[in-house]
Design a protein around this motif. Structure first.
Motif, PDB file in Angstrom:
ATOM      1  N   CYS A 250       0.541  -1.155  -0.074  1.00  0.00           N
ATOM      2  CA  CYS A 250      -0.033   0.094  -0.115  1.00  0.00           C
ATOM      3  C   CYS A 250       0.724   1.267   0.003  1.00  0.00           C
ATOM      4  CB  CYS A 250      -0.733   0.001   1.238  1.00  0.00           C
ATOM      5  SG  CYS A 250       0.190  -0.568   2.691  1.00  0.00           S
ATOM      6  N   CYS A 251       2.379   1.077   0.011  1.00  0.00           N
ATOM      7  CA  CYS A 251       3.162   2.180   0.085  1.00  0.00           C
ATOM      8  C   CYS A 251       3.755   2.516  -1.235  1.00  0.00           C
ATOM      9  CB  CYS A 251       4.066   1.863   1.035  1.00  0.00           C
ATOM     10  SG  CYS A 251       5.280   2.868   1.542  1.00  0.00           S
TER      11      CYS A 251
ATOM     12  N   ASN B  98       0.094 -12.115  -3.159  1.00  0.00           N
ATOM     13  CA  ASN B  98      -0.054 -10.593  -3.678  1.00  0.00           C
ATOM     14  C   ASN B  98      -0.565 -10.402  -5.219  1.00  0.00           C
ATOM     15  OD1 ASN B  98      -0.144  -7.722  -3.598  1.00  0.00           O
ATOM     16  ND2 ASN B  98       1.755  -7.677  -4.163  1.00  0.00           N
ATOM     17  N   LYS B  99      -1.418  -9.750  -5.332  1.00  0.00           N
ATOM     18  CA  LYS B  99      -1.671  -9.188  -6.770  1.00  0.00           C
ATOM     19  C   LYS B  99      -1.074  -7.963  -6.911  1.00  0.00           C
ATOM     20  CE  LYS B  99      -5.514 -12.370  -7.725  1.00  0.00           C
ATOM     21  NZ  LYS B  99      -6.479 -12.737  -6.731  1.00  0.00           N
TER      22      LYS B  99
ATOM     23  N   GLY C 169      -0.570  -3.415  -5.097  1.00  0.00           N
ATOM     24  CA  GLY C 169       1.036  -2.761  -5.124  1.00  0.00           C
ATOM     25  C   GLY C 169       2.066  -3.660  -5.210  1.00  0.00           C
ATOM     26  N   ASN C 170       3.140  -3.035  -5.327  1.00  0.00           N
ATOM     27  CA  ASN C 170       4.319  -3.746  -5.498  1.00  0.00           C
ATOM     28  C   ASN C 170       4.855  -4.163  -3.864  1.00  0.00           C
ATOM     29  OD1 ASN C 170       4.498  -4.004  -8.198  1.00  0.00           O
ATOM     30  ND2 ASN C 170       5.192  -1.938  -8.157  1.00  0.00           N
ATOM     31  N   GLN C 171       5.736  -5.300  -3.654  1.00  0.00           N
ATOM     32  CA  GLN C 171       6.177  -5.422  -2.492  1.00  0.00           C
ATOM     33  C   GLN C 171       7.609  -5.878  -2.451  1.00  0.00           C
ATOM     34  OE1 GLN C 171       2.365  -7.634  -0.252  1.00  0.00           O
ATOM     35  NE2 GLN C 171       4.105  -8.954  -1.008  1.00  0.00           N
TER      36      GLN C 171
ATOM     37  N   GLN D  56       3.990 -13.553  -0.783  1.00  0.00           N
ATOM     38  CA  GLN D  56       2.510 -13.662  -0.016  1.00  0.00           C
ATOM     39  C   GLN D  56       2.162 -12.334   0.279  1.00  0.00           C
ATOM     40  OE1 GLN D  56       5.796 -14.357   1.045  1.00  0.00           O
ATOM     41  NE2 GLN D  56       5.475 -15.631   2.928  1.00  0.00           N
ATOM     42  N   LEU D  57       0.594 -12.063   0.175  1.00  0.00           N
ATOM     43  CA  LEU D  57       0.412 -10.684   0.348  1.00  0.00           C
ATOM     44  C   LEU D  57       0.560 -10.277   1.962  1.00  0.00           C
ATOM     45  CD1 LEU D  57      -1.474  -8.318  -0.587  1.00  0.00           C
ATOM     46  CD2 LEU D  57      -3.466  -9.558   0.061  1.00  0.00           C
TER      47      LEU D  57
END
Lengths: 235, 117
Positions: free
Chosen positions: A21-22, A107-108, A113-115, A130-131
């Motif tokens: 979310c960042c 995660n999508k 958003g990106n991780q 993983q989300l």
């Protein structure tokens, strides 16, 4: 050399590009440089359920400010708690310990958003599959036990917010949890709250560079070191 | 209908009998936010939730709710069950989701005649 009665400007709740979310430009160097521009003495990068960028932030800081190793964990009750550790190794052990409790949702990036995992040169060296924006299958009681057994300090995050706070989820703060410090979000001001039982701290919960605190939250410390900041958190 | 009858008809597990097993229930609330229940729960109502933290018992006590149903097959914390027994709170558990439970309860007539809702 002991410098007593010092004051430290801190922002102990900042997200990096690892949190989906960042903003992606919340890189280790950008965070450190913005914190330095703002005149901060100490920061903590506390990503959701993960700490993969903390080492890069510590390296990028090059001793110019204190970086408290930490993580923002989401318990099964959907309570956000900030877990701070006296050293990076303890934080990494904590991450190992809780990694068994991911719920398996991936995660999508298009949606959440990106991780990004980064190094101290702001290069993307990996990403979390993983989300991280989900609850771990671990209760707040278990999380407290794990964090404290590794020397960690736990602070309920943004207790004034209507979601993901211990008060929204659990109605009130149970005494047995033994908290000494509560975090209020930037939007409210701790001066508006009086607590006989708890120390209060404001942090930015920054997801973008412009949100990182200026010299607003000042805490008294013996010395401006990791130990000094940590002593404040734990006393 | 009483919690005892409801538990039987919907095949629920009784984790704590408490004081209200035979009290008539006419209203209820579904919420997993304890702060929400504290603001909107009504005396003598039943509360369907997946939250299993020990604070649920304190909230039920505070509002004098008649019973808590832990839904969705969520596993109750042993400390929560002990506290419910200690405080005399009726605590049931069901594998049905909160949605299914509320539907089944209405189908059984629970809530249909509630003037307060």
């Amino acid at each position: 050399m002991t410098k007593s009665n010092r004051q430290a400007a801190v922002d102990l709740h900042i997200h990096s590009s690892l949190s989906p979310c960042c903003d992606d430009d919340m890189t280790p160097n950008n965070i450190v440089n913005m914190a330095l521009l703002n005149g901060l003495d100490a920061i903590a990068v506390t990503d959701h359920n993960s700490c993969d960028n903390v080492e890069a932030v510590i390296k990028a800081a090059r001793g110019r400010l204190v970086v408290v190793p930490g993580m923002e964990l989401q318990t099964s009750e959907e309570v956000h708690i900030l877990c701070y550790f006296p050293d990076l190794d303890s934080l990494m052990s904590f991450q190992d310990r809780i990694s068994a409790f991911y719920d398996g949702v991936e995660n999508k990036p298009d949606l959440f958003g990106n991780q990004f995992i980064m190094n101290e040169r702001d290069e993307v060296i990996g990403f979390r599959k993983q989300l991280l924006l989900a609850s771990l299958n671990i209760s707040i009681d278990e999380a407290l036990q794990y964090a404290r057994s590794l020397g960690g300090i736990v602070v309920p995050a943004h207790v004034d917010r209507p979601s993901y706070s211990i008060i929204s989820q659990l109605g009130f703060i149970p005494e047995y949890m033994g908290f000494t410090l509560l975090e209020y979000s930037q939007k409210s001001s701790v001066e508006n709250y009086i607590s006989r039982k708890y120390k209060l701290i404001t942090s930015s919960d920054a997801h973008s560079l412009g949100s990182i605190l200026e010299r607003k939250m000042i805490i008294p410390v013996e010395e401006i070191t990791l130990e000094g900041i940590f002593n404040y958190l734990s006393s | 209908m009483t919690p005892r009858e409801i538990a039987e008809k919907l095949d629920m597990q009784v984790l704590s009998s408490g004081a209200c097993m035979d009290n008539e229930i006419t209203l209820g609330i579904c919420s997993d936010l304890l702060s929400w229940v504290m603001a909107h729960g009504k005396k003598d109502g039943m509360w369907i939730t997946i939250q299993t933290h020990i604070n649920t018992i304190a909230v039920a006590s505070l509002l004098e709710l008649s019973c808590i149903i832990i839904s969705g097959g969520a596993q109750a914390d042993p400390k929560t069950i002990d506290k419910a027994r200690e405080e005399g709170i009726t605590l049931l558990a069901s594998g049905l989701t909160s949605y299914e439970l509320a539907g089944r309860l209405y189908a059984l007539g629970v809530g249909l005649n509630d003037k307060e809702q």
